[in-house]
Design a protein around this motif. Structure first.
Motif, PDB file in Angstrom:
ATOM      1  N   LEU A  83     -36.607 -60.625 -80.475  1.00 32.06           N
ATOM      2  CA  LEU A  83     -36.174 -59.483 -80.846  1.00 32.06           C
ATOM      3  C   LEU A  83     -34.786 -59.279 -80.038  1.00 32.06           C
ATOM      4  O   LEU A  83     -34.765 -58.428 -79.034  1.00 32.06           O
ATOM      5  N   PRO A  84     -33.847 -60.341 -80.326  1.00 28.74           N
ATOM      6  CA  PRO A  84     -32.744 -60.138 -79.363  1.00 28.74           C
ATOM      7  C   PRO A  84     -31.987 -58.686 -79.390  1.00 28.74           C
ATOM      8  O   PRO A  84     -31.199 -58.390 -78.264  1.00 28.74           O
ATOM      9  N   SER A  85     -32.363 -57.864 -80.232  1.00 28.75           N
ATOM     10  CA  SER A  85     -31.496 -56.683 -80.495  1.00 28.75           C
ATOM     11  C   SER A  85     -32.258 -55.513 -79.461  1.00 28.75           C
ATOM     12  O   SER A  85     -31.899 -54.439 -79.323  1.00 28.75           O
ATOM     13  N   HIS A  86     -33.390 -55.932 -78.915  1.00 27.10           N
ATOM     14  CA  HIS A  86     -34.216 -54.970 -78.295  1.00 27.10           C
ATOM     15  C   HIS A  86     -33.452 -54.875 -76.755  1.00 27.10           C
ATOM     16  O   HIS A  86     -33.196 -55.847 -76.183  1.00 27.10           O
ATOM     17  N   PRO A  87     -33.583 -53.648 -76.070  1.00 31.18           N
ATOM     18  CA  PRO A  87     -33.126 -53.533 -74.789  1.00 31.18           C
ATOM     19  C   PRO A  87     -33.784 -54.210 -73.768  1.00 31.18           C
ATOM     20  O   PRO A  87     -33.047 -54.632 -72.818  1.00 31.18           O
ATOM     21  N   ALA A 112     -26.545 -54.744 -79.560  1.00 29.84           N
ATOM     22  CA  ALA A 112     -27.240 -55.186 -78.235  1.00 29.84           C
ATOM     23  C   ALA A 112     -26.126 -56.015 -77.387  1.00 29.84           C
ATOM     24  O   ALA A 112     -25.270 -56.702 -78.102  1.00 29.84           O
ATOM     25  N   ASN A 113     -26.484 -56.017 -76.262  1.00 25.38           N
ATOM     26  CA  ASN A 113     -25.650 -57.021 -75.213  1.00 25.38           C
ATOM     27  C   ASN A 113     -26.581 -58.253 -75.132  1.00 25.38           C
ATOM     28  O   ASN A 113     -27.458 -58.180 -74.310  1.00 25.38           O
ATOM     29  N   THR A 114     -26.265 -59.032 -76.272  1.00 29.99           N
ATOM     30  CA  THR A 114     -27.198 -60.366 -76.085  1.00 29.99           C
ATOM     31  C   THR A 114     -26.434 -61.645 -76.301  1.00 29.99           C
ATOM     32  O   THR A 114     -25.405 -61.579 -77.058  1.00 29.99           O
ATOM     33  N   PRO A 115     -26.888 -62.548 -75.444  1.00 31.82           N
ATOM     34  CA  PRO A 115     -26.183 -64.212 -75.441  1.00 31.82           C
ATOM     35  C   PRO A 115     -26.706 -64.759 -76.555  1.00 31.82           C
ATOM     36  O   PRO A 115     -26.100 -65.877 -76.936  1.00 31.82           O
ATOM     37  N   VAL A 116     -27.671 -64.339 -77.428  1.00 34.34           N
ATOM     38  CA  VAL A 116     -27.884 -65.090 -78.685  1.00 34.34           C
ATOM     39  C   VAL A 116     -27.040 -65.142 -79.634  1.00 34.34           C
ATOM     40  O   VAL A 116     -26.500 -63.959 -79.820  1.00 34.34           O
TER      41      VAL A 116
END
Lengths: 243, 243, 243, 243
Positions: free
Chosen positions: A132-136, C222-226
């Protein structure tokens, strides 16, 4: 506003097991406290089963987020303390972050609603997958990261379906395990994270540290005007609004 | 195959309150047993807090689905019995159907993971809304049905988000309440249903009866070869498959 | 870091209906833009179906969170734009906040996985109940607040069970409605909020404004590198880790 | 009462690929039809993209549960047919069981609310883990079973969190994948199952066959008096009940 974190560690392995002492000279709790303390927004205290620092009422009531690591002495945690922790989470908004073998702790079982049963095995390579990459809690975490050696935990894991399933792990012996679980419980929030076997340098891992820190921010008490639940008798809202 | 149902009722109001005695001359437990017994596929027994029929180990271990009604004597249910019920559900697949004021029972709190806190008020008209018509527990139930008079339960209800939210109720004083909740808990299943105040003829209602019966079928122990959870040490599946 | 919000409003009622013009002289989109703009951390733009400001590719690709209000002209939104919005949410992490009658919009249906069907009726008093006080979207919101007059939306609402059910509403004619819904959709997040009928001063309400603002922060990318999902062929992680 | 199942297969690989023809001489659709037909309670028909048997309106409207296998020709499925299937599920209660590569089909994307994006790789050994033994789709299924060779599907799988996560798979190259997913969608139900690459004997596997059969029973149209959703204008329930 600063978040007050208490890291509770059973603390027995840390005193008796050489491998643990080598990895965590001042105990896992102080190691976790140290990496968390690099964040100025966190005020971190520790407590252990045997002390000298104990999880007193005063400390518990001053805790915003409680981390919990236990393994061989779950049964020695007093039932009265378990009930206080349960109320502190469900009624007083405290966040709860059970780690690794805490799946069999009394607080985990009572708060989540689970026996914590799973299967387990010896150290293998683990790959932690980010579902769930969008999760904090997944902030800054890549699609996966690996741990060279970690105690295998395997399914079926007798947990309630999490509100959010953030991570699931792969072990090279064929097992898998839902390893990062979010639960809303009453007025509080719970995040269970599986990696953390005491004889492996798990808490040294940068991603594990990041996840624990993200989880503290996620689980911190909500800013809500809703009053403390007391199961009160109430009156007609319709009548109230007519006034 | 027949489903063995045990209806547990605290049974105190039934003996002391005239309104309850008028509605349920032999107690709520026997009234529920009677309407369930019109289904030949159900074998129904009863037990109460004070007896003569008690929830013995023998009866509990021979129960597929346990219905639970309690109100003024939750505290008198022994902790040892609560633990047995918890294990029977989470480990031995028993279904659990807490009714109405059982939200504050010890088994509900331990199994679901909740304090059961809510708000409450006097009798008002209730409309029960069907949110998930495709769910087996909603079989045969229309978009809504009403209860002339029922004790108001209101939000916030301090429960975990249900795995399936089947019903939500409207009360004419402005309150609402998530009133039909499904939970998967370990190897077992739980369905909480809110209507059921002892001085109202709730269990006489055809839809309430239908829902309880649907829930018994839904919650009945699964036909699964997965063994009883024992948190065992296991070995490499990969190695096993190579043989 | 600033969050770029685009408020898309069909904008037809705003031009033709006197009641709407009285409440929202420059259109609902500009009214929403104005209250959001009191937050310096939000950069707010607007677009409408007929223009002059349109939801161009350039604007869409520069949007972090898209608010959407539509009612009588859902069918006039081009399918190509709907697909771009869907990809922007599920692949490019954009947040999506459909409001009120947007339940029947093409983007809502495609992204959430729903026909958006519900029942509806004339204006009645609405009470919005807070079911999840610990949720960030419920920050600063009391147990309930009311709207003097709002168009009734009622169950069954043909939506997927939300990942988080934050609000549920009561209407004085007997209807209820799940009114505040969180969904994780691919790399993005969606929050549907029901209040917002054009001839009622809903967007003037302080709690409605607060909820919309909370939702923007929750739904922001989101702040994600994915990396951006592309359904790629990949190779053995085990082999990769051995190098 | 008999359940009418239609097995839709794109059917192109079956005609051109020798490996597929060897495994499924009359096509995957007829193979699935044959094993399902051993159950007298199922009436099974088939349809393919190119015919001669097509998914006509007549057949679709007479289908209780639709199985769907597609891979290289998703784009050739007409949008009008996709919309009919979507309505048939969400409004008319039809069950939908997308298999394997159907994650990228138009119906899957529209009904579930997903781009279906994932990562993939060559054949590896797969272990399918049973995460919810109490679920009807897991009836008769052990803690795990394995497939000697199956096309790797890997996370992140850009799906909505399932209402019930029944299975999750392990692949020997380090990937994992949520492989058995239940979704409630409007009046209908969806079960996605990942195993089923055309050049592997997946549908010959006894557990795969059992799961598909369990899923048909789970997804079959509910027995509900709730009328077909039409987004109607309604009137006051309170007034209605006063009559």
């Amino acid at each position: 506003m600063a978040i007050k974190v208490t890291v509770w560690n059973e603390g027995r392995h840390d005193k008796t097991n050489d491998a643990v002492k080598a990895l965590y000279p001042n105990g896992m709790h102080n190691f976790i406290k140290d990496f968390l303390s690099t964040d100025e927004n966190l005020i971190v205290r520790t407590a252990t089963l045997d002390g000298p620092d104990l999880l007193t009422d005063e400390l518990l009531n001053d805790t915003d987020v409680l981390l919990w690591w236990g393994h061989m002495a779950h049964h020695l945690v007093p039932d009265e303390l378990v009930e206080k922790i349960r109320i502190r989470v469900m009624v007083d908004k405290m966040g709860f972050i059970p780690l690794h073998s805490a799946h069999k702790s009394k607080p985990f079982q009572a708060i989540v609603g689970s026996t914590g049963d799973l299967v387990w095995s010896d150290n293998r390579m683990e790959i932690v997958w980010n579902l769930l990459p969008s999760h904090p809690i997944a902030e800054g975490i890549p699609e996966y990261f690996h741990l060279e050696k970690e105690e295998v935990y395997g399914e079926p894991f007798m947990i309630p379906q999490p509100d959010e399933l953030v991570f699931t792990s792969w072990f090279d012996d064929g097992h898998i395990f839902r390893s990062g679980l979010c639960y809303y419980r009453g007025m509080g929030k719970v995040f269970y994270f599986q990696p953390g076997h005491e004889t492996n340098p798990i808490f040294h891992n940068e991603y594990v540290q990041k996840i624990i820190r993200n989880a503290i921010y996620w689980a911190a008490p909500a800013n809500t005007p809703v009053p403390r639940p007391t199961c009160p008798r109430v009156y007609s809202i319709v009548e109230e609004l007519k006034k």
